[in-house]
Design a protein around this motif. Structure first.
Motif, PDB file in Angstrom:
ATOM      1  N   GLY A 251      -2.508 -13.202 -10.033  1.00  0.00           N
ATOM      2  CA  GLY A 251      -1.200 -12.574 -10.170  1.00  0.00           C
ATOM      3  C   GLY A 251      -1.237 -11.254 -10.912  1.00  0.00           C
ATOM      4  N   GLY A 252      -0.154 -10.505 -10.775  1.00  0.00           N
ATOM      5  CA  GLY A 252      -0.036  -9.223 -11.454  1.00  0.00           C
ATOM      6  C   GLY A 252       1.308  -8.601 -11.159  1.00  0.00           C
ATOM      7  N   PRO A 253       1.572  -7.429 -11.720  1.00  0.00           N
ATOM      8  CA  PRO A 253       2.851  -6.749 -11.484  1.00  0.00           C
ATOM      9  C   PRO A 253       3.046  -6.411 -10.013  1.00  0.00           C
ATOM     10  N   GLN A 254       4.300  -6.339  -9.599  1.00  0.00           N
ATOM     11  CA  GLN A 254       4.623  -6.016  -8.216  1.00  0.00           C
ATOM     12  C   GLN A 254       4.060  -4.650  -7.836  1.00  0.00           C
ATOM     13  N   ALA A 255       3.523  -4.559  -6.625  1.00  0.00           N
ATOM     14  CA  ALA A 255       2.928  -3.322  -6.126  1.00  0.00           C
ATOM     15  C   ALA A 255       3.989  -2.254  -5.912  1.00  0.00           C
ATOM     16  N   THR A 256       3.605  -1.010  -6.118  1.00  0.00           N
ATOM     17  CA  THR A 256       4.514   0.114  -5.879  1.00  0.00           C
ATOM     18  C   THR A 256       5.018   0.138  -4.444  1.00  0.00           C
ATOM     19  N   VAL A 257       4.161  -0.233  -3.492  1.00  0.00           N
ATOM     20  CA  VAL A 257       4.595  -0.226  -2.094  1.00  0.00           C
ATOM     21  C   VAL A 257       5.762  -1.189  -1.878  1.00  0.00           C
ATOM     22  N   VAL A 258       5.774  -2.312  -2.601  1.00  0.00           N
ATOM     23  CA  VAL A 258       6.878  -3.258  -2.488  1.00  0.00           C
ATOM     24  C   VAL A 258       8.108  -2.712  -3.213  1.00  0.00           C
ATOM     25  N   ASP A 259       7.890  -2.077  -4.348  1.00  0.00           N
ATOM     26  CA  ASP A 259       9.017  -1.417  -5.034  1.00  0.00           C
ATOM     27  C   ASP A 259       9.721  -0.451  -4.077  1.00  0.00           C
TER      28      ASP A 259
ATOM     29  N   LEU B 101      13.725  -6.857   7.766  1.00  0.00           N
ATOM     30  CA  LEU B 101      12.754  -7.867   7.351  1.00  0.00           C
ATOM     31  C   LEU B 101      11.342  -7.310   7.485  1.00  0.00           C
ATOM     32  N   VAL B 102      10.525  -7.499   6.451  1.00  0.00           N
ATOM     33  CA  VAL B 102       9.168  -6.970   6.442  1.00  0.00           C
ATOM     34  C   VAL B 102       8.195  -8.042   5.971  1.00  0.00           C
ATOM     35  N   GLY B 103       7.046  -8.120   6.629  1.00  0.00           N
ATOM     36  CA  GLY B 103       5.956  -8.991   6.198  1.00  0.00           C
ATOM     37  C   GLY B 103       4.986  -8.213   5.329  1.00  0.00           C
ATOM     38  N   ILE B 104       4.467  -8.864   4.291  1.00  0.00           N
ATOM     39  CA  ILE B 104       3.580  -8.207   3.320  1.00  0.00           C
ATOM     40  C   ILE B 104       2.246  -8.941   3.275  1.00  0.00           C
ATOM     41  N   LYS B 105       1.174  -8.234   3.514  1.00  0.00           N
ATOM     42  CA  LYS B 105      -0.164  -8.833   3.485  1.00  0.00           C
ATOM     43  C   LYS B 105      -0.425  -9.505   2.144  1.00  0.00           C
ATOM     44  N   ASP B 106      -1.043 -10.669   2.191  1.00  0.00           N
ATOM     45  CA  ASP B 106      -1.182 -11.495   0.999  1.00  0.00           C
ATOM     46  C   ASP B 106      -2.329 -11.081   0.083  1.00  0.00           C
ATOM     47  N   ILE B 107      -2.534  -9.781  -0.055  1.00  0.00           N
ATOM     48  CA  ILE B 107      -3.310  -9.256  -1.182  1.00  0.00           C
ATOM     49  C   ILE B 107      -2.443  -8.298  -1.988  1.00  0.00           C
ATOM     50  N   VAL B 108      -1.170  -8.181  -1.587  1.00  0.00           N
ATOM     51  CA  VAL B 108      -0.219  -7.265  -2.223  1.00  0.00           C
ATOM     52  C   VAL B 108       0.720  -8.083  -3.096  1.00  0.00           C
ATOM     53  N   GLN B 109       0.856  -7.691  -4.369  1.00  0.00           N
ATOM     54  CA  GLN B 109       1.693  -8.441  -5.306  1.00  0.00           C
ATOM     55  C   GLN B 109       3.170  -8.229  -4.997  1.00  0.00           C
ATOM     56  N   VAL B 110       3.900  -9.341  -4.890  1.00  0.00           N
ATOM     57  CA  VAL B 110       5.338  -9.331  -4.648  1.00  0.00           C
ATOM     58  C   VAL B 110       5.992 -10.241  -5.682  1.00  0.00           C
ATOM     59  N   ASP B 111       6.899  -9.697  -6.471  1.00  0.00           N
ATOM     60  CA  ASP B 111       7.603 -10.528  -7.453  1.00  0.00           C
ATOM     61  C   ASP B 111       8.293 -11.697  -6.747  1.00  0.00           C
ATOM     62  N   GLY B 112       8.075 -12.892  -7.283  1.00  0.00           N
ATOM     63  CA  GLY B 112       8.711 -14.075  -6.743  1.00  0.00           C
ATOM     64  C   GLY B 112       7.898 -14.816  -5.708  1.00  0.00           C
TER      65      GLY B 112
ATOM     66  N   VAL C 216      -1.983   2.219  -4.373  1.00  0.00           N
ATOM     67  CA  VAL C 216      -2.513   0.876  -4.139  1.00  0.00           C
ATOM     68  C   VAL C 216      -2.489   0.021  -5.403  1.00  0.00           C
ATOM     69  N   ASP C 217      -1.734   0.438  -6.418  1.00  0.00           N
ATOM     70  CA  ASP C 217      -1.604  -0.440  -7.572  1.00  0.00           C
ATOM     71  C   ASP C 217      -0.893  -1.718  -7.124  1.00  0.00           C
ATOM     72  N   GLY C 218      -1.280  -2.820  -7.718  1.00  0.00           N
ATOM     73  CA  GLY C 218      -0.713  -4.095  -7.326  1.00  0.00           C
ATOM     74  C   GLY C 218      -1.306  -4.663  -6.054  1.00  0.00           C
ATOM     75  N   VAL C 219      -2.404  -4.087  -5.574  1.00  0.00           N
ATOM     76  CA  VAL C 219      -3.105  -4.585  -4.394  1.00  0.00           C
ATOM     77  C   VAL C 219      -4.495  -5.040  -4.827  1.00  0.00           C
ATOM     78  N   ILE C 220      -4.861  -6.282  -4.496  1.00  0.00           N
ATOM     79  CA  ILE C 220      -6.196  -6.775  -4.837  1.00  0.00           C
ATOM     80  C   ILE C 220      -7.227  -5.936  -4.091  1.00  0.00           C
ATOM     81  N   PRO C 221      -8.181  -5.343  -4.800  1.00  0.00           N
ATOM     82  CA  PRO C 221      -9.099  -4.410  -4.143  1.00  0.00           C
ATOM     83  C   PRO C 221     -10.151  -5.107  -3.293  1.00  0.00           C
ATOM     84  N   ASN C 222     -10.539  -4.405  -2.250  1.00  0.00           N
ATOM     85  CA  ASN C 222     -11.753  -4.741  -1.513  1.00  0.00           C
ATOM     86  C   ASN C 222     -12.820  -3.750  -1.974  1.00  0.00           C
ATOM     87  N   ALA C 223     -12.660  -2.494  -1.569  1.00  0.00           N
ATOM     88  CA  ALA C 223     -13.543  -1.422  -2.024  1.00  0.00           C
ATOM     89  C   ALA C 223     -12.652  -0.226  -2.350  1.00  0.00           C
TER      90      ALA C 223
END
Length: 480
Positions: free
Chosen positions: A105-113, A79-90, A198-205
């Protein structure tokens, strides 16, 4: 009262799930039971209706599809928690904000893949400061709910510290992984800039944003890194200088990394209690046979802080240009202030700051090489977690290393006088993440009470008390 702290070993859970002595369904129920019991107080997870039923369905499918242990991937059923700036399908992405999820919204992040390909089950989204800037979410520190867990990866660090999940994903722009790890008493790993996509992650900087992970031990973050980090090399790879690592034994015996203390204005930004603890940690490492050298660096630290702030605020404003134009009235005050500040920074000032950063990176690498340093060591934060939930603490102890794009790890390292945890930060060379975690395993062994070659330090030393140098109180910088 329910104990809000629980240590879950990612390595042990993953091994049991792969071997079949644990079952993904049981793992789901274990995590959901724990979330139900403690998250109403900790508030690490974004609320989700039907979390257990979603996860049980995924767990049954995983158990059915992979009956043969030999075919199970590294994180089967974890089980893994994902920070809520990272896109997760579903799962919707809210980024700790009041903006409509459909706009973010956007495509699922590579890190989640990669996590899902390795068999992990997404327990849910973890709370973040709004857009991973500075406006904190509702998460509380499991060690003391009256104190901040740090930010912006607050929910991820707290979820691991509270035993809701054995693994969580966060991000760091300046100090958003390392500081919460220290405040919550867990291991936090921020790789070299760019080693996890970091694709699929809402950017800060975008020039600084880096994905990382939390676990309760170095071996756990190393297991996760082997799945997540581009080009991860198992064993003992060459470091960035092309030579073999000089340390081998994760128990701390045999050759050890040479440790460098960054003496000067940077280190003086830590508070008195952090500096006292850091001096005790240095002595503990020396007693275990480590060479620890003071290296004067960053005498222009105030200019380094200003250079990073210029780049950060400029990039925050550009990242939010379209959303802010549409939904500016829904942004919180702290994020609005960062965006408006960034709008005042022109292209010329930004490019000048980029040039200064490149010079800083080259100078820091040259100083490290000239001193023969393998790993820098420093306090993970300016002190223990501050009281209150209106701010997430100062990120200044992480600032130069994030500015240089270097990999870093925070290890639990004793407690402050008020009982809250402290952290020791280790920083490696660019791209030498494998060496960093290998060296961190040995230092973790020493901090946990083993691996010494000489006299055992006093109880006060192990708990980071005792003598120390006075340091100037931390400044007000909070840029992530």
């Amino acid at each position: 009262m329910t104990n809000l702290l629980r240590k879950r070993s990612l390595v042990q859970e993953a091994a049991a799930l792969r071997a079949g002595t644990d079952d993904p369904v049981d793992a789901v129920n274990r995590s959901c039971d724990r979330i139900d019991a403690v998250d109403p107080q900790v508030r690490a997870f974004v609320p989700e209706e039907g979390r257990r039923s979603r996860l049980l369905e995924a767990a049954r499918r995983a158990a059915s599809d992979l009956r043969d242990p030999a075919g199970r991937p590294a994180l089967h059923g974890v089980l893994v928690g994902i920070k809520d700036i990272v896109q997760v399908d579903g799962l919707p992405t809210r980024a700790g904000s009041a903006l409509p999820p459909e706009a973010l919204g956007g495509p699922q992040a590579t890190v989640v893949d990669r996590l899902r390909a390795a068999g992990a089950l997404v327990a849910g989204k973890t709370v973040t400061a709004e857009f991973a800037v500075t406006a904190p979410g509702p998460t509380r520190n499991p060690h003391n709910p009256a104190h901040t867990p740090g930010g912006s990866s607050s929910g991820s660090a707290a979820a691991v510290a509270a035993g809701m999940v054995p693994l969580a994903i966060g991000t760091q722009t300046v100090g958003s992984m390392i500081r919460p790890a220290a405040y919550c008493g867990v291991v936090g790993f921020k790789p070299s800039y760019g080693r996890i996509p970091v694709d699929g992650v809402i950017p800060n900087a975008a020039s600084f944003d880096t994905l990382g992970c939390y676990a309760t031990e170095v071996a756990g973050v190393a297991l996760a890194a082997s799945v997540l980090v581009d080009g991860w090399q198992r064993g003992h790879p060459p470091n960035e200088a092309g030579r073999s690592a000089r340390w081998r034994d994760p128990a701390g015996r045999g050759p050890r990394p040479v440790l460098g203390v960054p003496a000067g204005p940077y280190l003086e930004r830590a508070g008195d209690e952090a500096l006292r603890a850091f001096e005790e940690q240095r002595e503990l490492l020396r007693s275990a046979g480590y060479a620890v050298h003071e290296v004067p660096v960053m005498d222009d630290f105030e200019q380094i802080v200003e250079q990073l702030r210029t780049m950060n605020r400029y990039e925050v404003a550009r990242a939010h240009q379209d959303w802010f134009a549409r939904f500016g009235d829904r942004y919180r005050q702290e994020t609005t202030a960062a965006i408006l500040e960034g709008r005042t920074i022109g292209d010329a000032a930004y490019e000048a700051a980029r040039t200064r950063r490149n010079a800083f990176r080259a100078r820091l690498a040259a100083d490290r090489a000239a001193a023969g340093i393998d790993l820098w060591i420093a306090p993970s934060a300016t002190g223990p977690a501050p009281a209150g939930l209106t701010a997430t603490g100062a990120s200044v102890m992480c600032l130069p290393w994030s500015n240089a794009g270097l990999p870093s790890v925070s290890l639990p390292a004793g407690h402050a006088a008020n009982g809250l945890p402290l952290g020791l930060q280790l920083i490696g060379g660019s791209g030498a993440d494998e060496d960093l975690l290998h060296g961190a395993a040995g230092i973790e062994h020493v901090l946990n009470g083993s691996g010494r070659d000489t006299a055992v330090p006093s109880e006060s030393a192990r708990n980071a008390g005792g003598r120390g140098r006075a340091g100037r109180r931390p400044g007000p910088e909070r840029v992530d």
